[in-house]
Design an enzyme around this catalytic site. Structure first.
Site, PDB file in Angstrom:
ATOM      1  N   ARG A 104       1.417  -4.492   2.194  1.00 54.32           N
ATOM      2  CA  ARG A 104       2.312  -3.747   2.767  1.00 54.32           C
ATOM      3  C   ARG A 104       3.810  -4.561   2.590  1.00 54.32           C
ATOM      4  NH1 ARG A 104       1.224  -0.005   7.931  1.00 54.32           N
ATOM      5  NH2 ARG A 104       1.413  -1.933   8.818  1.00 54.32           N
ATOM      6  N   THR A 108       9.824  -2.434   3.790  1.00 56.03           N
ATOM      7  CA  THR A 108       9.830  -0.826   3.403  1.00 56.03           C
ATOM      8  C   THR A 108       8.682  -0.228   3.976  1.00 56.03           C
ATOM      9  OG1 THR A 108       8.617  -1.436   1.220  1.00 56.03           O
ATOM     10  CG2 THR A 108      11.018  -1.575   1.231  1.00 56.03           C
ATOM     11  N   ASP A 200      -4.611  -5.693  13.778  1.00 52.61           N
ATOM     12  CA  ASP A 200      -4.810  -5.985  12.271  1.00 52.61           C
ATOM     13  C   ASP A 200      -6.143  -6.015  11.840  1.00 52.61           C
ATOM     14  OD1 ASP A 200      -4.972  -7.579   9.773  1.00 52.61           O
ATOM     15  OD2 ASP A 200      -2.704  -6.917   9.742  1.00 52.61           O
ATOM     16  N   ASP A 203      -7.019  -9.278   9.793  1.00 58.88           N
ATOM     17  CA  ASP A 203      -7.055 -10.700  10.629  1.00 58.88           C
ATOM     18  C   ASP A 203      -8.039 -10.802  11.611  1.00 58.88           C
ATOM     19  OD1 ASP A 203      -4.591 -11.494   9.506  1.00 58.88           O
ATOM     20  OD2 ASP A 203      -3.319 -10.837  11.245  1.00 58.88           O
TER      21      ASP A 203
END
Length: 209
Positions: A104, A108, A200, A203
């Site tokens: 990602r 944006t 996340d 992670d």
């Protein structure tokens, strides 16, 4: 419009709570994600076609059911989707596994493809697409489109936790795709993370930052 199914089995909800806990380390996190994926796979595959067959037991003939219809393909959306693959494979060991690599863009929030490798007979398989988080929905929609561009016609999306924004985008962009989740959270924050979510997922699976 595609169906949204929230799988609220007590075992799944218990494990999702442990997954959310910020003190759950990578090993336990990986184990729990795999376990939840396996439990969710029971519901995801509930409508698989079966034929009636007869087999010989040590005592005599028995009438039973045997899977028929489309074979299964598992597609992990990299990298976090890898954490769900083994759990589903425990139930469907004959499934072929594909991978779609997306990241990602931090500015944006739009997905960028860097890898796509799917089974060659993808058009003849029921695809189960895996990603722990359905946040903005951009990555999921892109991955689904990549699979469709390569001939896929039957796709189910499986996520542990989803935001309403992501669900809406997938349902409007790909109304033929059913979505299976263990929890629907409140919203996205300004960085595109699910609130309260679990952080996340990649992670936490792999111990990176």
């Amino acid at each position: 419009m595609g169906r949204l199914q929230v799988i609220d089995h007590p075992l799944i909800q218990h494990k999702i709570t442990l997954i959310r806990d910020k003190d759950t380390g990578p090993k336990d996190f990986r184990d729990l994600v795999g376990e939840v994926a396996m439990l969710m796979a029971y519901e995801v595959t509930r409508d698989m076609a079966v034929d009636t067959v007869t087999v010989e037991t040590p005592i005599g003939p028995a009438v039973g059911k045997q899977l028929s219809g489309k074979k299964v393909g598992i597609v992990a959306i990299l990298r976090a989707g890898l954490g769900m693959v083994d759990g589903v494979l425990r139930l469907i060991p004959a499934a072929k596994v594909g991978h779609i690599g997306l990241y990602r863009d931090p500015n944006t929030l739009r997905p960028v493809e860097y890898y796509c490798k799917l089974p060659p007979d993808v058009a003849d398989r029921q695809l189960i697409m895996l990603d722990p988080m359905l946040a903005t929905g951009g990555s999921a929609c892109a991955a689904i489109q990549f699979a469709k561009d390569r001939g896929a016609t039957s796709i189910k999306l499986v996520n542990l936790i989803a935001a309403p924004e992501g669900i809406h985008l997938v349902q409007t962009t790909h109304p033929d795709v059913d979505i299976y989740v263990a929890a629907v959270d409140e919203r996205l924050n300004s960085h595109g993370y699910i609130v309260p979510g679990l952080g996340d997922a990649g992670d936490r699976l792999f111990g990176t930052k």
